[in-house]
Design an enzyme around this catalytic site. Structure first.
Site, mmCIF file in Angstrom:
data_model
loop_
_atom_site.group_PDB
_atom_site.id
_atom_site.type_symbol
_atom_site.label_atom_id
_atom_site.label_comp_id
_atom_site.label_asym_id
_atom_site.label_seq_id
_atom_site.Cartn_x
_atom_site.Cartn_y
_atom_site.Cartn_z
ATOM 1 N N GLU A 177 15.166 88.737 -1.790
ATOM 2 C CA GLU A 177 13.938 89.526 -1.636
ATOM 3 C C GLU A 177 14.264 91.021 -1.510
ATOM 4 O O GLU A 177 13.928 91.681 -0.529
ATOM 5 C CB GLU A 177 13.144 89.055 -0.427
ATOM 6 C CG GLU A 177 12.600 87.650 -0.567
ATOM 7 C CD GLU A 177 11.782 87.194 0.626
ATOM 8 O OE1 GLU A 177 10.900 86.335 0.465
ATOM 9 O OE2 GLU A 177 12.017 87.713 1.749
ATOM 10 N N GLU A 211 10.499 80.313 -3.313
ATOM 11 C CA GLU A 211 10.146 80.021 -1.918
ATOM 12 C C GLU A 211 8.639 79.886 -1.782
ATOM 13 O O GLU A 211 7.884 80.652 -2.375
ATOM 14 C CB GLU A 211 10.570 81.163 -0.970
ATOM 15 C CG GLU A 211 12.030 81.302 -0.681
ATOM 16 C CD GLU A 211 12.279 82.410 0.345
ATOM 17 O OE1 GLU A 211 11.348 82.714 1.132
ATOM 18 O OE2 GLU A 211 13.379 82.976 0.349
#
Length: 729
Positions: free
Chosen positions: A172, A330
């Site tokens: 991320e 995710e």
């Protein structure tokens, strides 16, 4: 056991070679299923059980090593590969492939202790210290050196391991450190500006530094937009956003170059965060560097329309991927831990969320994380194996989803076709939300989602794409609040209209160029000639005010003085006009269609309590216009219609353009999306039906329902909150 970084690989590593092509991880069969796996948090007995449970659940891909730098390199230059070797071998033996991380997502304490200069700083000059994650500045050369060294060590160790299917770079990127204001960042920013502008006079022109005595005589005088006594130069802020996104991408490129050199056949990606909440990475600019697009997505607990935002984010991810299948890297099995009040999902909602992404192009469904942590900041974040263990609804749902994805294997590689495009631009987002604007609480993603919701309620597929995309295949193009637009992108949109598309532009679009300089001559600047109008002045509304238009619809937030004018051909025609101004209803004028089972677009609007507040200067002036342009049509909406009005206007545009919803007569709140594979007579369609309402629904569908293995005979009933996937024919 501690190993030197040059230790020889195990025997199977010496003899097994990778030949996987660049792109999708080909060693993963069917749809990918799994999640982040953190074996370093658990004892050996739990690790053995983990793989047994993965086999039971049908897991075939896990991400490993994301936050393991301190475990793999406990001291500088000394590596402990034992636990990861065992994990890779154990997963391979069970048929589970690995998206192996570079382990660089958080530097170990020894590194930040020895080199505190790698830590990022806020605009106020506060150092962001270790103790969480991503405590690093990508502009710091010391951090870059250590991160690249760690990447090299991991890649050398596992380059030929048969479990390796995909490289997972960092994690991320920019999630917590998108903007760094340190001295290293200042130097990198100046270098970036030198490359962009060439000389300081060009920068002065672009930034408008004649205002407030800001003229620079050299690049060395320039700083990041740190905390200042008043509004910081808006173009300086905008360029810092661009630099920050580019700097993170450059970091990715450096890591990717090492991985490509050592493992040229293994695809490389990082997990994006394509949603209405992640602002500062321009993922359209990043996309070409990824071998496959991957994203993380989490719904917002207190939003009744969270399923619509999920659909938008999935469509955005598909747009970033250029229409190709992508990975959901995710999401959550149930509640997260980082919202004020976290929402626990039912098993039905977990399945709908997962297959909602698959319906819109995901060929992988993965979670954070495999096993719920006992300790640490995310211990109350749900996982595939919860604290309660296997005797739980969450784990039973994990197993059920694995079976569902196995049955959906034929869907892999198929694509979504859409005749409607919604244009989305991260740089327009940055520009629209700069300070000192006519309305300073305007939210770009809320405006985008406001119009997306109207399309979703209408049952049409939508591609969320960049304004520079090929727009020739779309019959309807919605352009919400595209405040900042380049000449080239504006010309691309106009060309689509002239070629036959129906283009709908909303207020506060086309206002500035890429330097945040106002396009003079009247708003909406870049789109003035296309639309056949000229806006003389904005008339923002106060928060307690609302508008009625002469067609009875309601609007809020925005109005403007619109003249009908065109230098090229006839001006626009008026569709509706401003009528009255008054007080907004406390609860709004309508129930948003699709947010509950009680309301729909055909419902009568709830009257707004609009009481006179005095003379309304714009009464009788145009609010919505329409103009024939070449073979197409250009619409303009000079206000912010409420949800009911947006739905009605979207319906009018779709009908005129000949765009129909999926032909299954799905009621509002029931999402019907098709994926297609093959062409011509060999084409196959897969209809996904997600029932977000509290009532059973029956649709006209013929084919094989893949989740149950049953045949439909022209009619399909989907239970309240349920999901069905039909291979039609």
């Amino acid at each position: 056991m501690i190993h030197d970084q040059n230790a020889r690989p195990s025997t199977h590593q010496e003899t097994t070679r990778h030949s996987a092509p660049k792109g999708w991880p080909s060693s993963v069969p069917g749809l990918a299923y799994g999640g982040d796996y953190n074996p370093e948090q658990w004892p050996e007995v739990t690790r053995v059980e983990d793989v047994e449970l993965m086999t039971q659940a049908g897991v075939n891909l896990v991400s490993v090593g994301i936050f393991s730098w301190a475990m793999l390199e406990p001291r500088e230059g000394e590596y402990d590969w034992g636990w990861l070797d065992e994990t890779m071998d154990r997963l391979h033996a069970a048929g589970v492939r690995v998206a192996l991380a570079t382990a660089t997502a958080s530097p170990p304490p020894w590194l930040t202790h020895q080199h505190p200069q790698i830590l990022p700083e806020t605009a106020e000059g506060t150092t962001l210290w270790p103790g969480a994650r991503q405590a690093y500045s990508v502009s710091n050369p010391v951090f870059r050196e250590y991160a690249l060294r760690m990447t090299w060590a991991v890649a050398q160790r596992y380059a030929t391991h048969p479990a390796l299917a995909l490289w997972h770079v960092d994690n991320e990127l920019g999630c917590h450190n998108a903007h760094d204001f340190s001295e290293d960042a200042a130097a990198a920013f100046r270098s970036w500006l030198t490359t962009r502008y060439g000389n300081v006079e060009e920068l002065n022109r672009a930034w408008g530094t004649a205002f407030w005595s800001q003229r620079y005589s050299s690049f060395e005088e320039i700083l990041p937009p740190r905390a200042a006594p008043m509004f910081v130069n808006p173009t300086q802020q905008l360029d810092f956003h661009r630099y920050s996104s580019d700097e993170l991408l450059d970091y990715f490129r450096e890591i990717k170059a090492i991985l490509r050199e050592i493992t040229p056949g293994v695809p490389v990606t990082t997990n994006f965060m394509c949603s209405t909440r992640t602002k500062y990475m321009d993922y359209f600019a990043w996309a070409s560097e990824m071998d496959v697009i991957a994203t993380d997505h989490y719904t917002v607990a207190d939003s009744p329309d969270r399923h619509i935002e999920l659909a938008f984010s999935a469509d955005l991810t598909r747009g970033v991927a250029g229409g190709r299948p992508w990975m959901l890297m995710e999401h959550s099995t149930s509640a997260v831990n980082w919202q004020p009040r976290n929402h626990t999902k039912t098993p039905d909602e977990m399945l709908r969320d997962s297959l909602g992404h698959v319906a819109r192009g995901a060929d992988a469904v993965m979670f954070f994380q495999w096993r719920q942590s006992r300790a640490g900041a995310e211990k109350f974040h749900s996982a595939m194996v919860p604290h309660a263990g296997v005797d739980s609804d969450v784990f039973r749902s994990t197993v059920s989803l694995g079976e569902a994805l196995r049955r959906l294997a034929p869907v892999q590689g198929s694509r979504v076709h859409a005749e409607v495009a919604l244009l989305f631009d991260y740089q327009a987002w940055w520009g629209a939300e700069l300070d000192s604007h006519p309305i300073n609480d305007l939210s770009y993603p809320e405006e985008v989602l406001h119009w997306y919701r109207g399309l979703w309620e209408s049952g049409v597929n939508v591609d969320v794409v960049h304004p520079s995309a090929d727009l020739s295949r779309y019959r309807v193009i919605v352009v919400p609040t595209l405040y900042l637009v380049t000449d080239a992108d504006a010309a691309n949109i106009e060309a689509a209209a002239r070629a036959g598309a129906s283009v709908l532009v909303t207020c506060f679009s086309g206002i500035v160029d890429e330097h945040d300089a106002v396009r003079l001559g009247g708003y909406p600047g870049a789109f003035r000639e296309l639309l056949g109008i000229r806006v003389e002045e904005f008339w923002p509304l106060q928060s307690e005010e609302a508008l009625r238009l002469d067609d009875g619809s309601r609007a809020e937030m925005w109005s403007e003085k619109i003249h009908l004018a065109a230098e090229d051909g006839a001006p626009a025609a008026v569709v509706s006009r401003f009528a009255t101004l008054g007080h907004a209803a406390e609860a709004g004028s309508t129930v948003t269609p699709g947010s509950t089972a009680e309301a729909g677009p055909s419902a009568e609007p709830v009257p707004a309590s609009i009481a006179p507040t005095g003379e309304f200067t714009l009464a009788g002036w145009p609010a919505v216009t329409r103009r024939q342009v070449g073979q197409g049509v250009a619409w303009y909406v000079g206000t912010r219609p409420d949800a009911q009005a947006v739905h009605g206007l979207v319906q009018e545009v779709l009908i005129e353009a000949g765009v129909a919803p999926e032909q299954v007569d799905a009621p509002v709140g029931v999402d019907a999306v098709r994926r297609w594979s093959g062409e011509g007579e060999a084409a196959r369609s897969f209809l996904f039906v997600l029932n977000h309402t509290g009532q059973d629904t029956t649709l006209k569908v013929k084919g094989a329902e893949l989740l149950t293995g049953t045949k439909t005979r022209g009619r399909l009933t989907v239970a309240a909150g349920g999901v069905a996937v039909v291979q039609e024919g």
